[in-house]
Design a protein around this motif. Structure first.
Motif: not given
Length: 877
Positions: A114-116, A118, A120-121
């Motif tokens: 989700t961060e590296e 991206k 969609d959560k």
């Protein structure tokens, strides 16, 4: 984001979490009897999970090339038809060996996605093991609570034992797992139906992308679960699926991993991708399969008819068959995809570049060969279709279809496709029955039942001391009972051992295990992953006693001579033939050596002689071995040590040098080349496309060969009464034999002509049909079929002939009819032969116009012919 960037981001992320980044193990597995191919990222770490080896690092990450085409992990039939199954695929994984556990694994998985990347959560779901009453294991609340900080409860789903409990096999380390799924549907579809209803339901757009396995149990052979002393994490993320998600494609095949290959296939076949479903499936199958084939060959596994080689040949032929059937390809073209594959994957896997010439050669020749097989199979199938339609049948015998498949490699689905065009079908039940019988035979031939290990002492490090000692004091640390073809044996593990375990082509040592009370024979020594296993026919009466392990020294010394000679042979071949020569397999046996190498033409007699002279010169030079143990891999390469593709090397290696021959090698060798004595090549030939094989002998075996050849020459000279001109004497005999053979052939033709006319003149006339019932002389029995067809060609009008003969004590029968009798159904050669063959205790078959039979009772020939005459007269009225 390009695929290469995704892979690097994964490495960089876990490197920041203090993970060691390790290279992929070869896709072709060695030293593990339970696997042919690496089918999961954990395979190279299996010994750590089993407690047989300490890890070099407790945190590791990698990208592992995997292959799944057999057993419970069999995706072959789905490949190309759906959007996400593959034979060869990459598995991104991070590992903890007794270090972090569920919380860190889940935290980092979420952070990376989700961060590296991206992702969609709101599209992500997690599954956790729901528990199993039979195993007395509760729901994995620990994993569920970890997920609750990232996902709402409705997106944390329970998974059953099939989906959420990972097991290495029927026994061994295992544990619950937590899968991460993603819903790729559009907003409208997601509003209609929640993704939680589609997780693990084989929906093409709601797919698993990462599996986090928490190894905390050991499954005993009884089925009981016990807690492991250390807990491990084993994760696996499908690289191709991840790229599909990040590149926002509806299929893995639309990513930059596969699309360049598909465009090249379209270019080579002049078929547009997207023009038809069948064509698209074929292109996806071929794009998938070329990766599997190329990587397997690069890792040292060539197509063949056995085990792993058979799997690769089957995949290659499946690609050819799809191209043949749906893309109208009639010439080899698969090797034309290799350059594109290297462009896509060559940077991450340089073995593709290094092995390009060999891979192209092997693929081209295999494809060319199978295209001929397809042509042969289609010709045979055409005959089957004609005969089936003649009999007004609609179903083709499943045994016939299986023979096409098993003997000629003709795929069943292609058989069914061709038959359907004629309104015919295969008896699938009969085919499956024959297939199951073959599988059963294979299973029985290789069946091994393995019991649980009985651990006597906790000793994870088993030290091999056989480079320096032929015997040593040992004790047994563990043992287990096995059954091989229902024969009981025992596998023993020692704390230290002088026994060399079969590996690197060298056969395992044998010897004895001696205590004060008894002597136990060690019949073989093998490796199972990193464990050295000594095989004995019985278990020592007191396995906890102290023993002396003694190697069969003579056998070991002969094997060492042949292993060193293999190194010298390798160097000589590269000198004589060129630097393209690379080892592709070897067998080092105490009695001989076998060496497979990359070369694209026959090695000439002159080249063989040059190689022999070079090796024997090195032997006479008595070059001392230069051995370096525990050398860093990079330093070994700087020393010029040759590494073999397909071998997995650790960070620390052993080098063996004899002069300018330096190789990475774990085998046993002589101390100086003079110990080899003498070297002689006994054969050279082709193994497969681009691969040659040399067999050779050394020392006393080479001397015995020279002596026996000299004895044969001397004996021949005596037989031909040669007085020093042996060649001229033999050439004279060959010339004389050729003349006599031609004369004899002429006499036999004349004899056949006279006998044939006698048979025709003796024919009876039954209702205007010429009937021949005759037992022919043994001299003609070997050509019974030819004689039958000659009679049919030479006789006018309708005819039937039943011929019998005894050849070398075996009775034979043949029945032949004129076409008109066979077509109108008056007589049937197959029915006739089956009736009369009973008299000679035999059976036969054929076609309505010709059939033949063999038997075991020559005395029954007269009654068989008498019965034939009665049956024919009855049929003809």
């Amino acid at each position: 984001m390009r695929a290469s960037e995704v892979r690097q981001k994964f490495f960089d992320f876990f490197k920041s979490k203090e993970h060691a980044i390790v290279p992929s193990a070869p896709m072709v597995v060695k030293n593990d009897p339970t696997l042919m191919f690496t089918n999961a990222g954990m395979n190279q770490f299996k010994d750590i999970f089993l407690g047989n080896r300490e890890p070099a690092a407790t945190r590791v990450a990698d990208a592992q090339k995997c292959l799944r085409v057999s057993g419970k992990h069999n995706d072959l039939e789905e490949v190309g038809h759906d959007t996400y199954h593959h034979t060869m695929f990459e598995m991104l994984g991070n590992w903890s060996f007794g270090d972090y556990f569920k919380k860190e694994a889940i935290d980092w998985a979420w952070e990376f996605l989700t961060e590296e990347l991206k992702v969609d959560k709101n599209r992500l779901y997690a599954t956790v093991f729901e528990g199993d009453a039979g195993d007395n294991v509760d729901r994995d609340e620990e994993a569920a609570q970890c997920w609750q900080q990232y996902l709402p409860k409705e997106r944390i789903l329970n998974g059953n034992k099939k989906d959420n409990f990972w097991e290495m096999g029927e026994s061994g380390p295992c544990g619950p797992c937590s899968e991460i799924h993603i819903d790729l549907r559009n907003e409208e579809e997601r509003m209609k139906k929640g993704g939680h209803e589609l997780v693990n339901k084989d929906h093409p757009e709601v797919i698993e992308i990462w599996n986090l396995v928490f190894i905390q149990y050991n499954r005993k052979s009884s089925g009981e679960l016990t807690a492991l002393p250390q807990k491990h994490v084993d994760t696996g993320m499908g690289f191709e699926r991840l790229c599909r998600v990040l590149q926002q494609k509806s299929s893995n095949y639309d990513t930059d991993i596969f699309l360049p290959l598909i465009h090249q296939i379209a270019s080579l076949t002049d078929v547009k991708y997207g023009a038809s479903n069948d064509g698209d499936v074929a292109m996806r199958v071929i794009a998938d399969h070329i990766r599997t084939i190329a990587f397997s060959i690069a890792d040292g596994q060539l197509p063949s008819n056995n085990k792993a080689g058979y799997v690769i040949r089957r995949i290659l032929r499946r690609a050819v068959r799809y191209a043949y059937t749906f893309l109208n390809v009639r010439k080899p073209f698969l090797s034309g995809l290799l350059s594109v594959l290297i462009d896509v994957m060559g940077e991450a896997y340089p073995e593709l570049k290094s092995q390009k010439e060999l891979i192209q050669k092997v693929i081209h020749e295999e494809e060319e060969s199978f295209l001929k097989t397809l042509a042969t199979g289609i010709a045979l199938l055409d005959k089957i279709i004609v005969e089936t339609l003649k009999g007004e049948y609609k179903v083709v015998d499943g045994k016939v279809a299986f023979e096409l498949y098993d003997t000629f490699g003709f795929p069943l689905d292609l058989t069914e496709l061709i038959l359907s065009e004629k309104g015919l079908v295969v008896n699938r039940r009969e085919f499956e029955k024959e297939m199951e019988a073959q599988k059963s035979r294979a299973r029985n031939a290789s069946a091994v039942e393995t019991g649980d290990w009985v651990v006597l002492r906790d000793d994870k490090e088993e030290e091999f001391v056989g480079y320096d000692y032929y015997e040593t004091e040992v004790f047994i640390t563990r043992y287990r009972q096995i059954k091989v073809k229902n024969k009981e044996q025992y596998q023993l593990v020692f704390n230290i051992t002088p026994f060399y375990a079969e590996s690197g082509g060298q056969v395992g040592d044998s010897g004895v295990l001696v205590s004060e009370e008894e002597k136990v024979e060690i019949i073989d020594t093998k490796k199972e992953n990193d464990l050295i296993i000594h095989i004995a026919k019985k278990l020592p009466a007191n396995p906890e006693a102290s023993f002396k392990a003694e190697v069969n020294v003579e056998k070991r010394r002969r094997a060492a001579s042949n292993h060193t000679a293999t190194h010298l042979l390798h160097k000589a071949l590269r000198t004589v033939l060129g630097d393209h020569v690379e080892q592709k397999g070897s067998l080092v046996h105490p009695d001989y050596l076998r060496f497979d190498f990359a070369h694209f033409q026959k090695v000439t007699a002159d080249e063989i002689r040059q190689v022999e002279k070079m090796v024997n010169a090195d032997i006479r030079a008595n070059i001392q071995v230069e051995e370096h143990r525990e050398v860093p891999l990079e330093k070994a390469r700087e020393m010029g040590a040759m590494a073999l593709f397909g071998e997995k090397y650790g960070d620390v290696v052993r080098t063996i040098g004899f002069g300018n021959s330096v190789e990475l090698c774990g085998g046993t060798h002589v101390h100086a080349t003079g110990e080899i004595g003498f070297f002689r090549i006994i054969s050279e030939g082709s193994v497969s496309a681009g691969i040659r094989r040399i067999e050779a002998v050394t020392a006393d075996r080479a001397e015995e060969l020279v002596y026996s050849q000299a004895d044969v020459l001397e004996e021949i000279a005596g037989l031909v009464k040669s007085k020093g001109e042996l060649r001229k004497s033999i050439e004279s005999l060959i010339s004389q034999n050729s003349r006599l053979t031609k004369d004899l052939e002429g006499m036999m033709q004349n004899f056949l002509r006279i006998e044939k006319q006698s048979i025709i003149d003796g024919a009876d006339n039954v209702n205007s049909v010429s009937v021949i019932i005759r037992q022919v002389k043994p001299e003609l029995g070997g050509n019974l079929k030819d004689l039958a067809f000659q009679l049919r060609n030479d006789m006018d009008g309708e005819m039937v002939a039943v011929l019998g003969s005894e050849v070398k004590g075996k009775p034979q029968l043949a029945v032949i009819l004129s076409d008109s009798l066979a077509e109108n159904g008056t007589l049937n050669a197959v029915e006739l032969i089956r009736s009369v063959a009973q008299e000679i205790n035999g059976g036969g078959g054929g076609q309505p116009f010709f059939a033949s039979a063999g038997g075991k009772n020559p005395a029954g020939l007269d009654s068989a012919l008498t019965k034939a005459k009665a049956l024919i007269e009855e049929k003809l009225g």
